[in-house]
Motif scaffolding. Structure first.
Motif, PDB file in Angstrom:
ATOM      1  N   ASP A 114     -58.348   1.772 105.794  1.00  0.00           N
ATOM      2  CA  ASP A 114     -58.876   3.137 105.966  1.00  0.00           C
ATOM      3  C   ASP A 114     -60.384   3.208 105.745  1.00  0.00           C
ATOM      4  N   LEU A 115     -60.948   2.185 105.097  1.00  0.00           N
ATOM      5  CA  LEU A 115     -62.402   2.164 104.947  1.00  0.00           C
ATOM      6  C   LEU A 115     -63.008   1.876 106.316  1.00  0.00           C
ATOM      7  N   ALA A 116     -63.705   2.863 106.862  1.00  0.00           N
ATOM      8  CA  ALA A 116     -64.168   2.776 108.249  1.00  0.00           C
ATOM      9  C   ALA A 116     -65.640   2.375 108.387  1.00  0.00           C
ATOM     10  N   LEU A 117     -66.421   2.519 107.291  1.00  0.00           N
ATOM     11  CA  LEU A 117     -67.842   2.184 107.395  1.00  0.00           C
ATOM     12  C   LEU A 117     -68.416   1.952 106.003  1.00  0.00           C
ATOM     13  N   ILE A 118     -69.251   0.911 105.896  1.00  0.00           N
ATOM     14  CA  ILE A 118     -70.005   0.614 104.682  1.00  0.00           C
ATOM     15  C   ILE A 118     -71.480   0.732 105.032  1.00  0.00           C
ATOM     16  N   VAL A 119     -72.180   1.644 104.379  1.00  0.00           N
ATOM     17  CA  VAL A 119     -73.619   1.780 104.602  1.00  0.00           C
ATOM     18  C   VAL A 119     -74.362   0.990 103.530  1.00  0.00           C
ATOM     19  N   VAL A 120     -75.396   0.284 103.920  1.00  0.00           N
ATOM     20  CA  VAL A 120     -76.306  -0.359 102.971  1.00  0.00           C
ATOM     21  C   VAL A 120     -77.635   0.389 103.069  1.00  0.00           C
TER      22      VAL A 120
ATOM     23  N   ALA B 176     -76.459  -3.636  98.064  1.00  0.00           N
ATOM     24  CA  ALA B 176     -76.057  -4.498  99.186  1.00  0.00           C
ATOM     25  C   ALA B 176     -75.165  -5.658  98.750  1.00  0.00           C
ATOM     26  N   GLY B 177     -75.090  -5.905  97.445  1.00  0.00           N
ATOM     27  CA  GLY B 177     -74.438  -7.111  96.954  1.00  0.00           C
ATOM     28  C   GLY B 177     -72.966  -7.241  97.290  1.00  0.00           C
ATOM     29  N   GLY B 178     -72.274  -6.108  97.429  1.00  0.00           N
ATOM     30  CA  GLY B 178     -70.850  -6.174  97.712  1.00  0.00           C
ATOM     31  C   GLY B 178     -70.486  -5.984  99.167  1.00  0.00           C
ATOM     32  N   ALA B 179     -71.474  -5.741 100.010  1.00  0.00           N
ATOM     33  CA  ALA B 179     -71.199  -5.347 101.396  1.00  0.00           C
ATOM     34  C   ALA B 179     -70.416  -6.407 102.178  1.00  0.00           C
TER      35      ALA B 179
ATOM     36  N   GLY C  29     -62.296  -5.123 106.532  1.00  0.00           N
ATOM     37  CA  GLY C  29     -62.546  -5.076 107.974  1.00  0.00           C
ATOM     38  C   GLY C  29     -63.538  -4.008 108.369  1.00  0.00           C
ATOM     39  N   ALA C  30     -64.075  -3.254 107.391  1.00  0.00           N
ATOM     40  CA  ALA C  30     -65.019  -2.172 107.713  1.00  0.00           C
ATOM     41  C   ALA C  30     -66.365  -2.743 108.143  1.00  0.00           C
ATOM     42  N   PRO C  31     -66.981  -2.194 109.185  1.00  0.00           N
ATOM     43  CA  PRO C  31     -68.306  -2.649 109.597  1.00  0.00           C
ATOM     44  C   PRO C  31     -69.383  -2.210 108.610  1.00  0.00           C
ATOM     45  N   ILE C  32     -70.495  -2.941 108.614  1.00  0.00           N
ATOM     46  CA  ILE C  32     -71.658  -2.628 107.774  1.00  0.00           C
ATOM     47  C   ILE C  32     -72.737  -2.016 108.650  1.00  0.00           C
ATOM     48  N   ALA C  33     -73.349  -0.937 108.149  1.00  0.00           N
ATOM     49  CA  ALA C  33     -74.450  -0.291 108.862  1.00  0.00           C
ATOM     50  C   ALA C  33     -75.684  -0.264 107.967  1.00  0.00           C
ATOM     51  N   ALA C  34     -76.850  -0.534 108.541  1.00  0.00           N
ATOM     52  CA  ALA C  34     -78.093  -0.585 107.776  1.00  0.00           C
ATOM     53  C   ALA C  34     -79.277  -0.387 108.711  1.00  0.00           C
ATOM     54  N   HIS C  35     -80.455  -0.170 108.103  1.00  0.00           N
ATOM     55  CA  HIS C  35     -81.685  -0.084 108.884  1.00  0.00           C
ATOM     56  C   HIS C  35     -82.036  -1.467 109.434  1.00  0.00           C
TER      57      HIS C  35
ATOM     58  N   LEU D 247     -76.821  -0.884 113.502  1.00  0.00           N
ATOM     59  CA  LEU D 247     -78.179  -0.604 113.053  1.00  0.00           C
ATOM     60  C   LEU D 247     -78.413   0.903 113.112  1.00  0.00           C
ATOM     61  N   LEU D 248     -79.000   1.430 112.047  1.00  0.00           N
ATOM     62  CA  LEU D 248     -79.187   2.878 111.916  1.00  0.00           C
ATOM     63  C   LEU D 248     -80.652   3.251 112.056  1.00  0.00           C
ATOM     64  N   THR D 249     -80.897   4.337 112.767  1.00  0.00           N
ATOM     65  CA  THR D 249     -82.256   4.837 112.942  1.00  0.00           C
ATOM     66  C   THR D 249     -82.354   6.277 112.450  1.00  0.00           C
ATOM     67  N   ASP D 250     -83.560   6.687 112.191  1.00  0.00           N
ATOM     68  CA  ASP D 250     -83.809   8.021 111.645  1.00  0.00           C
ATOM     69  C   ASP D 250     -83.269   9.112 112.573  1.00  0.00           C
ATOM     70  N   GLY D 251     -82.518  10.041 111.988  1.00  0.00           N
ATOM     71  CA  GLY D 251     -82.042  11.199 112.729  1.00  0.00           C
ATOM     72  C   GLY D 251     -80.695  11.050 113.398  1.00  0.00           C
ATOM     73  N   GLN D 252     -80.187   9.831 113.499  1.00  0.00           N
ATOM     74  CA  GLN D 252     -78.889   9.663 114.155  1.00  0.00           C
ATOM     75  C   GLN D 252     -77.763  10.046 113.185  1.00  0.00           C
ATOM     76  N   THR D 253     -76.553  10.172 113.703  1.00  0.00           N
ATOM     77  CA  THR D 253     -75.395  10.404 112.849  1.00  0.00           C
ATOM     78  C   THR D 253     -74.699   9.078 112.594  1.00  0.00           C
TER      79      THR D 253
END
Length: 253
Positions: free
Chosen positions: A50-56, A64-67, A75-81, A129-135
């Motif tokens: 059920d974990l759908a996203l991990i943000v760093v 970030a150490g546990g990502a 199986g959750a994807p990682i999202a970061a700048h 990859l995350l950018t400013d202003g996106q959801t």
């Protein structure tokens, strides 16, 4: 939407429950992986899938150490700048990584926590990859805000319907007082980021090292007044100490 607060190794962990999905607002530390998985399975009674996203939000050990380990378990994807991947690159970067791990152990000892395994890869391998202003992918109520200063790639996350925001290390607390974090690698960017969040018309602020606060209880002006004018990090601190020992002035004219 419900935000669950977990006590991590040296920081608060915020796990969002949103319908049939879970969102981890930061990658926590390597020492927190078992606790997060147990919370999902035992406290919430949900499968790890059920974990759908991990943000760093940035690459420090308690964010970030546990990502990577959590991705392997859930199986959750990682999202970061995009810049997060290169934060610890090169010889200087690897040295900074080792120092940051050591500082995490030092903070843990101050909190009377035992020394735990927290080593993690200095090279993040994000899926998104995350950018400013996106959801956030899969969580359209959460907006990404680029808030550099502490590092060159810090992210904050705003839940737009409730006007709640997670700002990671944008503000910390020392002796009961809200202050800028250490390090502040880019002072001017930090001040702009802090001002941006001050003007965001938020209701509640969630910080990694401060209990959740109503924004009305935060004096952003006081925190801004304490922000350094020059970089305040491992490299500059060491350089300044050497300069003082050698009799050189570290003040710019």
């Amino acid at each position: 939407m419900k935000i669950h607060t977990l006590q991590g190794y040296i920081q608060f962990i915020f796990l969002v429950e949103d319908g049939d999905k879970l969102l981890l607002l930061d990658g926590c530390s390597r020492a927190d992986v078992d606790a997060v998985c147990e919370y999902i399975q035992i406290t919430l009674g949900r499968p790890l899938s059920d974990l759908a996203l991990i943000v760093v939000t940035h690459m420090h050990p308690d964010h970030a150490g546990g990502a990577h380990a959590l991705r392997a378990r859930t199986g959750a994807p990682i999202a970061a700048h995009p810049k997060a991947r290169k934060w610890y690159s090169g010889v200087a970067g690897r040295s900074a990584h080792a120092i940051d791990v050591a500082l995490t152990w030092w903070v843990a000892s101050r909190l009377r926590k035992p020394k735990k395994h927290i080593w993690y890869s200095p090279v993040l391998k994000p899926d998104q990859l995350l950018t400013d202003g996106q959801t956030l992918p899969g969580f359209s109520d959460w907006q990404v805000v680029f808030t550099p200063g502490h590092t060159d790639h810090d992210l904050s996350l705003i839940h737009t319907p409730s006007r709640q925001a997670y700002v990671a290390d944008l503000i910390v607390q020392v002796k009961g007082q809200l202050v800028p974090p250490y390090p502040v690698c880019h002072p001017n960017q930090y001040k702009r980021s802090l001002q941006r969040m001050a003007e965001a018309k938020l209701e509640t602020l969630f910080c990694a090292h401060v209990p959740p606060l109503p924004v009305t209880d935060i004096s952003f002006d006081d925190v801004l007044a304490q922000a350094p004018t020059l970089p305040k990090n491992h490299w500059h601190s060491t350089k300044n100490r050497l300069a003082r020992k050698l009799g050189f002035s570290t003040t710019r004219h």
